[in-house]
Design a protein around this motif. Structure first.
Motif, PDB file in Angstrom:
ATOM      1  N   LEU A  42       0.855  -1.176   0.000  1.00  0.00           N
ATOM      2  CA  LEU A  42       0.000   0.000   0.000  1.00  0.00           C
ATOM      3  C   LEU A  42       0.897   1.233   0.000  1.00  0.00           C
ATOM      4  O   LEU A  42       1.835   1.327   0.793  1.00  0.00           O
ATOM      5  N   LEU A  43       0.611   2.164  -0.912  1.00  0.00           N
ATOM      6  CA  LEU A  43       1.419   3.375  -1.048  1.00  0.00           C
ATOM      7  C   LEU A  43       0.619   4.554  -0.506  1.00  0.00           C
ATOM      8  O   LEU A  43      -0.244   5.122  -1.189  1.00  0.00           O
ATOM      9  N   ASP A  44       0.875   4.924   0.741  1.00  0.00           N
ATOM     10  CA  ASP A  44       0.142   5.996   1.407  1.00  0.00           C
ATOM     11  C   ASP A  44       0.654   7.354   0.911  1.00  0.00           C
ATOM     12  O   ASP A  44       1.828   7.689   1.094  1.00  0.00           O
ATOM     13  N   LEU A  45      -0.238   8.150   0.312  1.00  0.00           N
ATOM     14  CA  LEU A  45       0.147   9.440  -0.266  1.00  0.00           C
ATOM     15  C   LEU A  45      -0.284  10.623   0.594  1.00  0.00           C
ATOM     16  O   LEU A  45      -0.188  11.773   0.159  1.00  0.00           O
ATOM     17  N   ASN A  46      -0.710  10.387   1.807  1.00  0.00           N
ATOM     18  CA  ASN A  46      -1.289  11.456   2.617  1.00  0.00           C
ATOM     19  C   ASN A  46      -0.273  12.485   3.094  1.00  0.00           C
ATOM     20  O   ASN A  46      -0.666  13.582   3.501  1.00  0.00           O
ATOM     21  N   ARG A  47       1.012  12.149   3.057  1.00  0.00           N
ATOM     22  CA  ARG A  47       2.021  13.141   3.450  1.00  0.00           C
ATOM     23  C   ARG A  47       2.457  14.009   2.267  1.00  0.00           C
ATOM     24  O   ARG A  47       3.246  14.937   2.455  1.00  0.00           O
ATOM     25  N   VAL A  48       1.964  13.711   1.076  1.00  0.00           N
ATOM     26  CA  VAL A  48       2.297  14.517  -0.106  1.00  0.00           C
ATOM     27  C   VAL A  48       1.269  15.640  -0.201  1.00  0.00           C
ATOM     28  O   VAL A  48       0.215  15.500  -0.834  1.00  0.00           O
ATOM     29  N   GLY A  49       1.576  16.757   0.439  1.00  0.00           N
ATOM     30  CA  GLY A  49       0.605  17.834   0.607  1.00  0.00           C
ATOM     31  C   GLY A  49       0.096  18.429  -0.695  1.00  0.00           C
ATOM     32  O   GLY A  49      -1.056  18.861  -0.776  1.00  0.00           O
ATOM     33  N   GLU A  50       0.922  18.478  -1.722  1.00  0.00           N
ATOM     34  CA  GLU A  50       0.524  19.137  -2.967  1.00  0.00           C
ATOM     35  C   GLU A  50      -0.662  18.442  -3.643  1.00  0.00           C
ATOM     36  O   GLU A  50      -1.382  19.052  -4.431  1.00  0.00           O
ATOM     37  N   LEU A  51      -0.892  17.174  -3.348  1.00  0.00           N
ATOM     38  CA  LEU A  51      -2.003  16.452  -3.961  1.00  0.00           C
ATOM     39  C   LEU A  51      -3.352  16.967  -3.475  1.00  0.00           C
ATOM     40  O   LEU A  51      -4.378  16.719  -4.119  1.00  0.00           O
ATOM     41  N   ALA A  52      -3.366  17.667  -2.357  1.00  0.00           N
ATOM     42  CA  ALA A  52      -4.610  18.206  -1.812  1.00  0.00           C
ATOM     43  C   ALA A  52      -4.774  19.686  -2.127  1.00  0.00           C
ATOM     44  O   ALA A  52      -5.590  20.372  -1.505  1.00  0.00           O
ATOM     45  N   GLU A  53      -4.028  20.183  -3.113  1.00  0.00           N
ATOM     46  CA  GLU A  53      -4.084  21.594  -3.475  1.00  0.00           C
ATOM     47  C   GLU A  53      -4.665  21.760  -4.878  1.00  0.00           C
ATOM     48  O   GLU A  53      -4.622  20.840  -5.689  1.00  0.00           O
ATOM     49  N   TRP A  54      -5.223  22.920  -5.148  1.00  0.00           N
ATOM     50  CA  TRP A  54      -5.718  23.235  -6.478  1.00  0.00           C
ATOM     51  C   TRP A  54      -5.264  24.631  -6.873  1.00  0.00           C
ATOM     52  O   TRP A  54      -4.926  25.462  -6.031  1.00  0.00           O
ATOM     53  N   GLU A  55      -5.255  24.866  -8.182  1.00  0.00           N
ATOM     54  CA  GLU A  55      -4.821  26.152  -8.709  1.00  0.00           C
ATOM     55  C   GLU A  55      -5.738  26.542  -9.861  1.00  0.00           C
ATOM     56  O   GLU A  55      -5.932  25.770 -10.803  1.00  0.00           O
ATOM     57  N   ALA A  56      -6.303  27.732  -9.777  1.00  0.00           N
ATOM     58  CA  ALA A  56      -7.190  28.231 -10.822  1.00  0.00           C
ATOM     59  C   ALA A  56      -6.442  29.228 -11.683  1.00  0.00           C
ATOM     60  O   ALA A  56      -6.011  30.285 -11.195  1.00  0.00           O
ATOM     61  N   ALA A  57      -6.240  28.879 -12.951  1.00  0.00           N
ATOM     62  CA  ALA A  57      -5.625  29.784 -13.907  1.00  0.00           C
ATOM     63  C   ALA A  57      -6.723  30.563 -14.621  1.00  0.00           C
ATOM     64  O   ALA A  57      -7.887  30.549 -14.212  1.00  0.00           O
ATOM     65  N   ALA A  58      -6.367  31.242 -15.711  1.00  0.00           N
ATOM     66  CA  ALA A  58      -7.339  32.068 -16.417  1.00  0.00           C
ATOM     67  C   ALA A  58      -8.498  31.239 -16.965  1.00  0.00           C
ATOM     68  O   ALA A  58      -9.664  31.630 -16.849  1.00  0.00           O
ATOM     69  N   ASP A  59      -8.189  30.085 -17.565  1.00  0.00           N
ATOM     70  CA  ASP A  59      -9.222  29.303 -18.233  1.00  0.00           C
ATOM     71  C   ASP A  59      -9.415  27.903 -17.664  1.00  0.00           C
ATOM     72  O   ASP A  59     -10.379  27.225 -18.018  1.00  0.00           O
ATOM     73  N   THR A  60      -8.492  27.444 -16.828  1.00  0.00           N
ATOM     74  CA  THR A  60      -8.552  26.065 -16.343  1.00  0.00           C
ATOM     75  C   THR A  60      -8.323  25.997 -14.840  1.00  0.00           C
ATOM     76  O   THR A  60      -7.814  26.937 -14.221  1.00  0.00           O
ATOM     77  N   VAL A  61      -8.700  24.852 -14.285  1.00  0.00           N
ATOM     78  CA  VAL A  61      -8.411  24.543 -12.891  1.00  0.00           C
ATOM     79  C   VAL A  61      -7.537  23.297 -12.870  1.00  0.00           C
ATOM     80  O   VAL A  61      -7.861  22.299 -13.525  1.00  0.00           O
ATOM     81  N   ARG A  62      -6.433  23.386 -12.151  1.00  0.00           N
ATOM     82  CA  ARG A  62      -5.589  22.209 -11.923  1.00  0.00           C
ATOM     83  C   ARG A  62      -5.945  21.677 -10.548  1.00  0.00           C
ATOM     84  O   ARG A  62      -5.634  22.286  -9.529  1.00  0.00           O
ATOM     85  N   LEU A  63      -6.609  20.539 -10.528  1.00  0.00           N
ATOM     86  CA  LEU A  63      -7.161  19.974  -9.300  1.00  0.00           C
ATOM     87  C   LEU A  63      -6.280  18.829  -8.830  1.00  0.00           C
ATOM     88  O   LEU A  63      -6.155  17.804  -9.519  1.00  0.00           O
ATOM     89  N   GLY A  64      -5.631  18.990  -7.678  1.00  0.00           N
ATOM     90  CA  GLY A  64      -4.808  17.925  -7.139  1.00  0.00           C
ATOM     91  C   GLY A  64      -5.608  16.651  -6.951  1.00  0.00           C
ATOM     92  O   GLY A  64      -6.804  16.688  -6.623  1.00  0.00           O
ATOM     93  N   ALA A  65      -4.968  15.505  -7.141  1.00  0.00           N
ATOM     94  CA  ALA A  65      -5.663  14.220  -7.133  1.00  0.00           C
ATOM     95  C   ALA A  65      -6.379  13.940  -5.817  1.00  0.00           C
ATOM     96  O   ALA A  65      -7.369  13.206  -5.790  1.00  0.00           O
TER      97      ALA A  65
END
Length: 296
Positions: free
Chosen positions: A45-68
């Motif tokens: 099992l590969l626990d990804l909960n310490r990888v903080g960037e996966l819980a972040e999102w970024e809204a650009a002019a036309d798109t949203v980059r949604l962390g997994a």
């Protein structure tokens, strides 16, 4: 079962490269159910909960980059205007506890046809950002689902984010289940109007071996709206057009009989949902046009 717990994205990619069979774990709302019922017994099992960037999102002019690993609750609270279809779908995901933990990356990773996020992602035309130690790539959502609970990821790849264009028109999501929460969809339907390109996209869940689009229905509706000048004049869509669209959506299904519903019921329900969501989205579009004209 070994438990791998990387502290960074780079460590996660290295662990996945070393152990390609490792099952990623973030919210755990799908994986832990399978483990608890002994339907799955992964070696790692590969626990990804310490990888903080996966819980972040970024809204650009036309798109949203949604962390997994952005929880559904955060999508509902913060991205309702940018991603209305996905926000509506997020509202229907199980209970508040599950919505606080589960995310889109988990839905994509398990690739269950009943995942609530899939119809909205298909209707919006999303792209999945996959990465390994070999590099990064974007997979169009139409090419992501390859079979029953199978996706286009390579064994050493992880989902880092989902890229979704901001809504340029109304979007809707609806599903059928025995109750509004804590239920797996009998079937689900997503619809997005894209006025900038004068097109409509759909997404169907839990009514075929994979999440699918009703492409023939889309082509029919796109042609009908164009030929009738509907985008420009904002007229009410005629009942015959709505009925034909619904029938074509139902025909796009390839469902099965199971404990949640029969194949014939699923086809019927998708037709009903398609007609309703088309009515709702088009009325919203017409209202937006009237407001815009009035302001002008």
């Amino acid at each position: 079962m070994d438990f791998l717990r990387p502290a960074s994205w780079e460590e996660a990619l290295a662990a996945k490269a070393e152990h390609p069979t490792a099952v990623p774990l973030a919210g755990g709302t799908d994986v832990m159910v399978e483990i608890n019922f002994d339907h799955r017994r992964p070696e790692y099992l590969l626990d990804l909960n310490r990888v903080g960037e996966l819980a972040e999102w970024e809204a650009a002019a036309d798109t949203v980059r949604l962390g997994a690993a952005v929880p559904y609750t955060k999508i509902m609270e913060n991205l309702r205007a940018e991603l209305p279809g996905l926000a509506l779908a997020s509202h229907t995901v199980a209970s508040p506890q599950i919505r606080n933990r589960g995310g889109v990356g988990g839905n994509l990773g398990t690739a269950s046809p009943a995942g609530d996020a899939h119809p909205a992602l298909l209707a919006a035309g999303a792209e999945v950002e996959a990465e390994s130690v070999r590099g990064s790539r974007r997979i169009p959502i139409d090419a992501f689902y390859t079979g029953v609970k199978r996706n286009a990821l390579e064994p050493d790849e992880l989902i880092r984010a989902v890229h979704i264009k901001k809504a340029d028109g109304p979007q809707q999501f609806s599903k059928v289940g025995t109750r509004n929460a804590m239920v797996i969809a009998v079937c689900a339907f997503g619809l997005a109007l894209h006025p900038e390109t004068r097109t409509v996209r759909t997404g169907i869940g839990s009514a075929a071996p994979t999440p699918v689009r009703a492409k023939t229905a889309e082509e029919f509706l796109n042609a009908a709206l164009d030929e009738g000048g509907f985008w420009e004049n904002g007229k009410i869509i005629t009942p015959s057009v709505a009925r034909q669209f619904a029938e074509l959506c139902a025909a796009a299904c390839n469902p099965i009989d199971d404990v949640r519903g029969t194949a014939s019921y699923r086809r019927h329900a998708i037709g009903v949902l398609a007609r309703r969501t088309l009515t709702w989205t088009w009325e919203t579009y017409r209202g937006t046009r009237r407001t815009t004209k009035g302001a002008a």
